[in-house]
Scaffold this motif. Sequence first.
Motif, PDB file in Angstrom:
ATOM      1  N   TYR A  25       0.710  -1.154  -0.095  1.00 53.73           N
ATOM      2  CA  TYR A  25      -0.013  -0.028  -0.163  1.00 53.73           C
ATOM      3  C   TYR A  25       0.790   1.202  -0.068  1.00 53.73           C
ATOM      4  CZ  TYR A  25      -3.554   3.276   1.489  1.00 53.73           C
ATOM      5  OH  TYR A  25      -4.378   4.374   1.751  1.00 53.73           O
ATOM      6  N   LEU A  26       1.804   1.122   0.919  1.00 51.46           N
ATOM      7  CA  LEU A  26       3.114   2.422   1.013  1.00 51.46           C
ATOM      8  C   LEU A  26       3.838   2.531  -0.267  1.00 51.46           C
ATOM      9  CD1 LEU A  26       3.852   4.932   2.562  1.00 51.46           C
ATOM     10  CD2 LEU A  26       5.464   3.227   3.579  1.00 51.46           C
ATOM     11  N   ARG A  27       4.089   1.324  -0.710  1.00 54.44           N
ATOM     12  CA  ARG A  27       5.005   1.475  -1.836  1.00 54.44           C
ATOM     13  C   ARG A  27       4.231   1.971  -3.193  1.00 54.44           C
ATOM     14  NH1 ARG A  27       5.959  -1.122  -6.609  1.00 54.44           N
ATOM     15  NH2 ARG A  27       4.445  -2.787  -6.302  1.00 54.44           N
ATOM     16  N   ILE A  28       3.018   1.605  -3.446  1.00 54.72           N
ATOM     17  CA  ILE A  28       2.497   1.832  -4.736  1.00 54.72           C
ATOM     18  C   ILE A  28       1.919   3.254  -4.384  1.00 54.72           C
ATOM     19  CG2 ILE A  28       0.426   1.313  -6.043  1.00 54.72           C
ATOM     20  CD1 ILE A  28       0.708  -1.559  -4.910  1.00 54.72           C
ATOM     21  N   SER A  29       1.210   3.678  -3.033  1.00 49.06           N
ATOM     22  CA  SER A  29       1.028   5.064  -3.185  1.00 49.06           C
ATOM     23  C   SER A  29       2.032   5.951  -3.400  1.00 49.06           C
ATOM     24  CB  SER A  29       0.656   5.386  -1.460  1.00 49.06           C
ATOM     25  OG  SER A  29      -0.573   4.475  -1.126  1.00 49.06           O
ATOM     26  N   LEU A  30       3.281   5.662  -3.088  1.00 47.06           N
ATOM     27  CA  LEU A  30       4.595   6.792  -3.301  1.00 47.06           C
ATOM     28  C   LEU A  30       4.957   6.573  -4.652  1.00 47.06           C
ATOM     29  CD1 LEU A  30       6.361   6.236  -0.065  1.00 47.06           C
ATOM     30  CD2 LEU A  30       4.988   7.920  -0.654  1.00 47.06           C
ATOM     31  N   ASP A  31       4.324   6.102  -5.487  1.00 43.30           N
ATOM     32  CA  ASP A  31       4.533   5.989  -6.865  1.00 43.30           C
ATOM     33  C   ASP A  31       4.430   7.284  -7.534  1.00 43.30           C
ATOM     34  OD1 ASP A  31       3.147   5.486  -9.825  1.00 43.30           O
ATOM     35  OD2 ASP A  31       5.114   4.266  -9.865  1.00 43.30           O
ATOM     36  N   SER A  32       5.229   7.851  -8.550  1.00 42.69           N
ATOM     37  CA  SER A  32       5.002   9.129  -8.763  1.00 42.69           C
ATOM     38  C   SER A  32       3.931   9.324  -9.733  1.00 42.69           C
ATOM     39  CB  SER A  32       6.232   9.461  -9.575  1.00 42.69           C
ATOM     40  OG  SER A  32       6.367   8.886 -10.940  1.00 42.69           O
ATOM     41  N   ALA A  33       3.341   8.467 -10.338  1.00 37.05           N
ATOM     42  CA  ALA A  33       1.894   8.584 -11.346  1.00 37.05           C
ATOM     43  C   ALA A  33       0.970   8.454 -10.235  1.00 37.05           C
ATOM     44  CB  ALA A  33       1.837   7.434 -12.166  1.00 37.05           C
ATOM     45  N   VAL A  34       0.822   7.781  -9.149  1.00 41.34           N
ATOM     46  CA  VAL A  34      -0.188   7.539  -8.200  1.00 41.34           C
ATOM     47  C   VAL A  34      -0.148   8.851  -7.454  1.00 41.34           C
ATOM     48  CG1 VAL A  34      -1.082   6.186  -6.085  1.00 41.34           C
ATOM     49  CG2 VAL A  34      -0.220   5.077  -8.255  1.00 41.34           C
ATOM     50  N   LYS A  35       0.982   9.167  -7.010  1.00 46.77           N
ATOM     51  CA  LYS A  35       1.040  10.596  -5.960  1.00 46.77           C
ATOM     52  C   LYS A  35       0.566  11.717  -7.185  1.00 46.77           C
ATOM     53  CE  LYS A  35       4.968  11.267  -4.726  1.00 46.77           C
ATOM     54  NZ  LYS A  35       6.336  11.494  -3.797  1.00 46.77           N
ATOM     55  N   LYS A  36       0.730  11.919  -8.198  1.00 50.54           N
ATOM     56  CA  LYS A  36      -0.217  12.903  -8.919  1.00 50.54           C
ATOM     57  C   LYS A  36      -1.288  12.914  -9.201  1.00 50.54           C
ATOM     58  CE  LYS A  36       2.278  14.008 -12.842  1.00 50.54           C
ATOM     59  NZ  LYS A  36       2.550  13.924 -14.152  1.00 50.54           N
ATOM     60  N   GLY A  37      -2.107  11.698  -9.064  1.00 51.69           N
ATOM     61  CA  GLY A  37      -3.476  11.727  -9.328  1.00 51.69           C
ATOM     62  C   GLY A  37      -4.288  11.598  -7.816  1.00 51.69           C
ATOM     63  N   ILE A  38      -3.525  11.391  -6.858  1.00 53.43           N
ATOM     64  CA  ILE A  38      -4.386  11.476  -5.596  1.00 53.43           C
ATOM     65  C   ILE A  38      -4.092  12.693  -4.629  1.00 53.43           C
ATOM     66  CG2 ILE A  38      -5.087   9.028  -5.554  1.00 53.43           C
ATOM     67  CD1 ILE A  38      -2.992   8.502  -3.499  1.00 53.43           C
ATOM     68  N   LEU A  39      -4.886  13.032  -3.772  1.00 49.50           N
ATOM     69  CA  LEU A  39      -4.675  14.348  -3.101  1.00 49.50           C
ATOM     70  C   LEU A  39      -3.707  14.183  -1.624  1.00 49.50           C
ATOM     71  CD1 LEU A  39      -7.938  16.272  -3.369  1.00 49.50           C
ATOM     72  CD2 LEU A  39      -5.458  16.689  -4.529  1.00 49.50           C
ATOM     73  N   LYS A  40      -4.369  12.765  -0.810  1.00 49.25           N
ATOM     74  CA  LYS A  40      -3.771  12.696   0.193  1.00 49.25           C
ATOM     75  C   LYS A  40      -2.738  11.491   0.239  1.00 49.25           C
ATOM     76  CE  LYS A  40      -5.064  11.387   4.789  1.00 49.25           C
ATOM     77  NZ  LYS A  40      -6.188  10.797   5.722  1.00 49.25           N
ATOM     78  N   VAL A  41      -1.566  11.477   0.169  1.00 50.20           N
ATOM     79  CA  VAL A  41      -0.578  10.407   0.250  1.00 50.20           C
ATOM     80  C   VAL A  41      -0.032  10.218   1.266  1.00 50.20           C
ATOM     81  CG1 VAL A  41       1.460   9.446  -1.389  1.00 50.20           C
ATOM     82  CG2 VAL A  41      -0.475  10.940  -2.480  1.00 50.20           C
ATOM     83  N   PRO A  42       0.094   8.832   1.798  1.00 54.71           N
ATOM     84  CA  PRO A  42       1.068   8.606   3.148  1.00 54.71           C
ATOM     85  C   PRO A  42       2.404   8.734   2.695  1.00 54.71           C
ATOM     86  CG  PRO A  42       0.055   6.774   2.172  1.00 54.71           C
ATOM     87  CD  PRO A  42      -0.416   7.660   1.354  1.00 54.71           C
ATOM     88  N   LYS A  43       3.131   9.330   3.653  1.00 53.53           N
ATOM     89  CA  LYS A  43       4.407   9.528   3.475  1.00 53.53           C
ATOM     90  C   LYS A  43       5.506   8.541   4.237  1.00 53.53           C
ATOM     91  CE  LYS A  43       4.206  14.368   2.354  1.00 53.53           C
ATOM     92  NZ  LYS A  43       2.747  14.439   2.244  1.00 53.53           N
ATOM     93  N   THR A  44       4.755   7.957   5.348  1.00 55.93           N
ATOM     94  CA  THR A  44       5.432   7.196   6.127  1.00 55.93           C
ATOM     95  C   THR A  44       4.651   5.709   6.419  1.00 55.93           C
ATOM     96  OG1 THR A  44       4.582   7.906   8.085  1.00 55.93           O
ATOM     97  CG2 THR A  44       6.634   9.032   7.524  1.00 55.93           C
TER      98      THR A  44
END
Length: 177
Positions: A25-44
Amino acid sequence: MKIILKSVKPKFVLRHITLNDLDEYLRISLDSAVKKGILKVPKTKAEARKEINEIMTSYREKKPKDEDFAIDVDGKFIGLVSIHGLSYGYEKHKGVLGYWIAKEYRGKGIATMAVKMVTKYAFKKYKLIRITGFCRTFNKASARVLEKAGYKCEGILRKNKFKDGKYLHDMLFAKVK
């Protein structure tokens, strides 16, 4: 693990997310394309754990505002699809779709099928009449997923979201029953 929906081709299941999904969940959330598309991204890991715990708590609610599904291929978490914005008041007929998927699984039809499955599920379970989906104007692949899942583009919402000091334009898609 409670399997909610199963797809034969492409082969995957939609199930409720668990803490076992935390690392992916964390690894995929931090993918650059995913991060661009969602507003709230966990950093840790702690932030991701908190998000997953909130999702898991919502599964026990009698009238949830959201329902999130892990996209699972061979027992591995590869993405998320959700229906949110559920209301039980005067807007009880509407929901909002969201989704993201790991880079290595894009272009295989999984996101499109997952969106179709959750759309059908949400129309039936929550007795919805309208489901909307948003994607950034630069995200042509996400727009294509929605189109292939039967959503119609209703227009562009200019400066609809604010992230990282920039206003973002969204394409608004909807499917109505």
